[in-house]
Motif scaffolding. Structure first.
Motif, PDB file in Angstrom:
ATOM      1  N   MET A   1      41.775  66.558  33.749  1.00  0.00           N
ATOM      2  CA  MET A   1      41.210  67.862  34.033  1.00  0.00           C
ATOM      3  C   MET A   1      41.890  68.939  33.208  1.00  0.00           C
ATOM      4  O   MET A   1      43.101  68.930  33.033  1.00  0.00           O
ATOM      5  CB  MET A   1      41.370  68.203  35.524  1.00  0.00           C
ATOM      6  CG  MET A   1      40.767  69.557  35.900  1.00  0.00           C
ATOM      7  SD  MET A   1      40.903  69.937  37.658  1.00  0.00           S
ATOM      8  CE  MET A   1      42.668  70.289  37.762  1.00  0.00           C
ATOM      9  N   LEU A   2      41.094  69.874  32.694  1.00  0.00           N
ATOM     10  CA  LEU A   2      41.612  70.998  31.927  1.00  0.00           C
ATOM     11  C   LEU A   2      41.597  72.247  32.796  1.00  0.00           C
ATOM     12  O   LEU A   2      40.593  72.552  33.448  1.00  0.00           O
ATOM     13  CB  LEU A   2      40.745  71.219  30.686  1.00  0.00           C
ATOM     14  CG  LEU A   2      41.037  72.471  29.853  1.00  0.00           C
ATOM     15  CD1 LEU A   2      42.358  72.329  29.105  1.00  0.00           C
ATOM     16  CD2 LEU A   2      39.893  72.743  28.872  1.00  0.00           C
ATOM     17  N   GLU A   3      42.710  72.965  32.801  1.00  0.00           N
ATOM     18  CA  GLU A   3      42.804  74.233  33.525  1.00  0.00           C
ATOM     19  C   GLU A   3      43.249  75.321  32.549  1.00  0.00           C
ATOM     20  O   GLU A   3      44.286  75.181  31.895  1.00  0.00           O
ATOM     21  CB  GLU A   3      43.817  74.143  34.665  1.00  0.00           C
ATOM     22  CG  GLU A   3      43.542  73.071  35.692  1.00  0.00           C
ATOM     23  CD  GLU A   3      44.710  72.911  36.654  1.00  0.00           C
ATOM     24  OE1 GLU A   3      44.815  73.714  37.594  1.00  0.00           O
ATOM     25  OE2 GLU A   3      45.522  71.990  36.437  1.00  0.00           O
ATOM     26  N   CYS A  47      42.534  77.520  20.609  1.00  0.00           N
ATOM     27  CA  CYS A  47      43.660  77.720  21.517  1.00  0.00           C
ATOM     28  C   CYS A  47      43.859  76.513  22.432  1.00  0.00           C
ATOM     29  O   CYS A  47      44.996  76.176  22.781  1.00  0.00           O
ATOM     30  CB  CYS A  47      43.448  78.975  22.369  1.00  0.00           C
ATOM     31  SG  CYS A  47      43.824  80.539  21.543  1.00  0.00           S
ATOM     32  N   LEU A  48      42.771  75.868  22.812  1.00  0.00           N
ATOM     33  CA  LEU A  48      42.876  74.757  23.754  1.00  0.00           C
ATOM     34  C   LEU A  48      43.740  73.635  23.210  1.00  0.00           C
ATOM     35  O   LEU A  48      44.515  73.017  23.960  1.00  0.00           O
ATOM     36  CB  LEU A  48      41.489  74.222  24.109  1.00  0.00           C
ATOM     37  CG  LEU A  48      40.552  75.184  24.862  1.00  0.00           C
ATOM     38  CD1 LEU A  48      39.231  74.492  25.183  1.00  0.00           C
ATOM     39  CD2 LEU A  48      41.200  75.711  26.132  1.00  0.00           C
ATOM     40  N   ASN A  49      43.621  73.338  21.903  1.00  0.00           N
ATOM     41  CA  ASN A  49      44.437  72.258  21.340  1.00  0.00           C
ATOM     42  C   ASN A  49      45.587  72.778  20.475  1.00  0.00           C
ATOM     43  O   ASN A  49      46.163  72.039  19.681  1.00  0.00           O
ATOM     44  CB  ASN A  49      43.577  71.272  20.557  1.00  0.00           C
ATOM     45  CG  ASN A  49      42.921  71.885  19.343  1.00  0.00           C
ATOM     46  OD1 ASN A  49      43.059  73.081  19.076  1.00  0.00           O
ATOM     47  ND2 ASN A  49      42.205  71.076  18.573  1.00  0.00           N
ATOM     48  N   TYR A  50      45.900  74.049  20.634  1.00  0.00           N
ATOM     49  CA  TYR A  50      47.050  74.687  19.964  1.00  0.00           C
ATOM     50  C   TYR A  50      46.928  74.727  18.453  1.00  0.00           C
ATOM     51  O   TYR A  50      47.933  74.877  17.753  1.00  0.00           O
ATOM     52  CB  TYR A  50      48.361  74.019  20.361  1.00  0.00           C
ATOM     53  CG  TYR A  50      48.784  74.241  21.801  1.00  0.00           C
ATOM     54  CD1 TYR A  50      48.179  75.200  22.596  1.00  0.00           C
ATOM     55  CD2 TYR A  50      49.812  73.475  22.363  1.00  0.00           C
ATOM     56  CE1 TYR A  50      48.573  75.390  23.913  1.00  0.00           C
ATOM     57  CE2 TYR A  50      50.215  73.669  23.675  1.00  0.00           C
ATOM     58  CZ  TYR A  50      49.590  74.616  24.450  1.00  0.00           C
ATOM     59  OH  TYR A  50      49.994  74.818  25.761  1.00  0.00           O
ATOM     60  N   VAL A  61      46.630  70.323  31.067  1.00  0.00           N
ATOM     61  CA  VAL A  61      45.814  69.118  31.001  1.00  0.00           C
ATOM     62  C   VAL A  61      46.387  68.124  31.994  1.00  0.00           C
ATOM     63  O   VAL A  61      47.569  67.763  31.909  1.00  0.00           O
ATOM     64  CB  VAL A  61      45.793  68.519  29.582  1.00  0.00           C
ATOM     65  CG1 VAL A  61      44.884  67.293  29.549  1.00  0.00           C
ATOM     66  CG2 VAL A  61      45.334  69.550  28.564  1.00  0.00           C
ATOM     67  N   ASN A  62      45.565  67.734  32.972  1.00  0.00           N
ATOM     68  CA  ASN A  62      46.020  66.841  34.048  1.00  0.00           C
ATOM     69  C   ASN A  62      47.274  67.380  34.726  1.00  0.00           C
ATOM     70  O   ASN A  62      48.203  66.635  35.058  1.00  0.00           O
ATOM     71  CB  ASN A  62      46.264  65.434  33.513  1.00  0.00           C
ATOM     72  CG  ASN A  62      44.993  64.793  32.998  1.00  0.00           C
ATOM     73  OD1 ASN A  62      43.905  65.037  33.504  1.00  0.00           O
ATOM     74  ND2 ASN A  62      45.122  63.971  31.964  1.00  0.00           N
TER      75      ASN A  62
END
Length: 272
Positions: A1-3, A47-50, A61-62
């Motif tokens: 899960m992504l937060e 941004c999500l994966n830097y 992530v998790n």
């Protein structure tokens, strides 16, 4: 899960591009991010994966937050994600198979990458991914001999062999004809359904969002202005995402109803 919690991004000497972004993504969701050019869609994905370091907020992530300030933290974050770019990023002189095997390089020793030596397991995974995107007969052909839509499907196969928890797709069908675009989106949707891989996909085309998304996140001015199912999008929601569309003389927005009827009546090519 992504937060994603209170995510901000500002470039040096400029204004904020993202302002307090909040959302979650569950395994198997197909999330389409809609918004005008400059709304912050590409910055959000990066941004999500830097690939682009956030200025504030948290991405988990998790349940785990990896530190974006450290190299090890960035590498750990990126292992969860695979990226599908708009411009394919293939090596034209190499075969489709070898281009897909590039996706395995983070999982194998450096010398194997240097000499292009891959295990039977890696080759089997790559061939399976190529078959999944419908290009089994093209596996040993040069990548530059393929059409644009086929090359983009190779990009999806390359992402699949990374065995990611989530796939990020940044305008993957922007330059494709409708038939090729749907083939690529079908590949992404199948990954969602069969492998329970979450997909976050930036799109301009509202009709594709209505057809493929299980959920739509609308961005305007770096803020989330809508987060919900596509069938709940009203003309007012579309106006919030694409300000000025309602005033566009070529746009025909129904006063009532949503869903597929809405997307068919709004030509957004000039609005984004």
């Amino acid at each position: 899960m992504l937060e994603v919690r209170n995510l901000h991004k500002a470039y040096r000497g400029g204004d904020d591009v993202l302002h307090g972004i909040n959302f979650e993504v569950q395994p198997g969701e197909f999330v389409v991010v809609l918004g005008q050019s400059g709304a912050g869609k590409s910055t959000l994905l990066r941004c999500l994966n830097y690939l682009c370091l956030p200025s504030g907020g948290e991405i988990r992530v998790n349940g785990v937050r990896h530190n974006p300030a450290s190299k090890s933290g960035r590498q750990a974050q990126r292992r969860h994600f695979a990226m599908v770019f708009q411009d394919h990023n293939l090596l034209g002189r190499l075969s489709v198979l070898k281009n897909v095997l590039v996706g395995r390089m983070s999982h194998i020793p450096f010398w194997s990458c240097l000499f292009q030596v891959f295990s039977r397991r890696d080759v089997a995974l790559a061939l399976q991914a190529i078959e999944t995107v419908g290009l089994a007969e093209k596996a040993y052909e040069r990548a530059d001999s393929l059409s644009g839509g086929q090359q983009q499907r190779v990009g999806v196969a390359r992402a699949l062999v990374q065995r990611p928890a989530m796939m990020l797709a940044d305008e993957p069908v922007a330059s494709l004809d409708p038939q090729s675009a749907r083939q690529v989106l079908n590949c992404l949707q199948n990954a969602c359904r069969r492998e329970k891989i979450a997909v976050v996909c930036n799109l301009h085309q509202l009709d594709y969002a209505m057809e493929y998304a299980s959920r739509v996140i609308g961005l305007a001015g770096g803020k989330v202005v809508y987060d919900g199912p596509p069938e709940s999008m009203t003309p007012q929601v579309v106006e919030a995402i694409y300000p000025g569309v309602a005033q566009n003389k070529s746009a025909s927005i129904p006063e009532t109803g949503a869903g597929g009827a809405l997307c068919r009546n709004i030509p957004l090519a000039g609005a984004v």
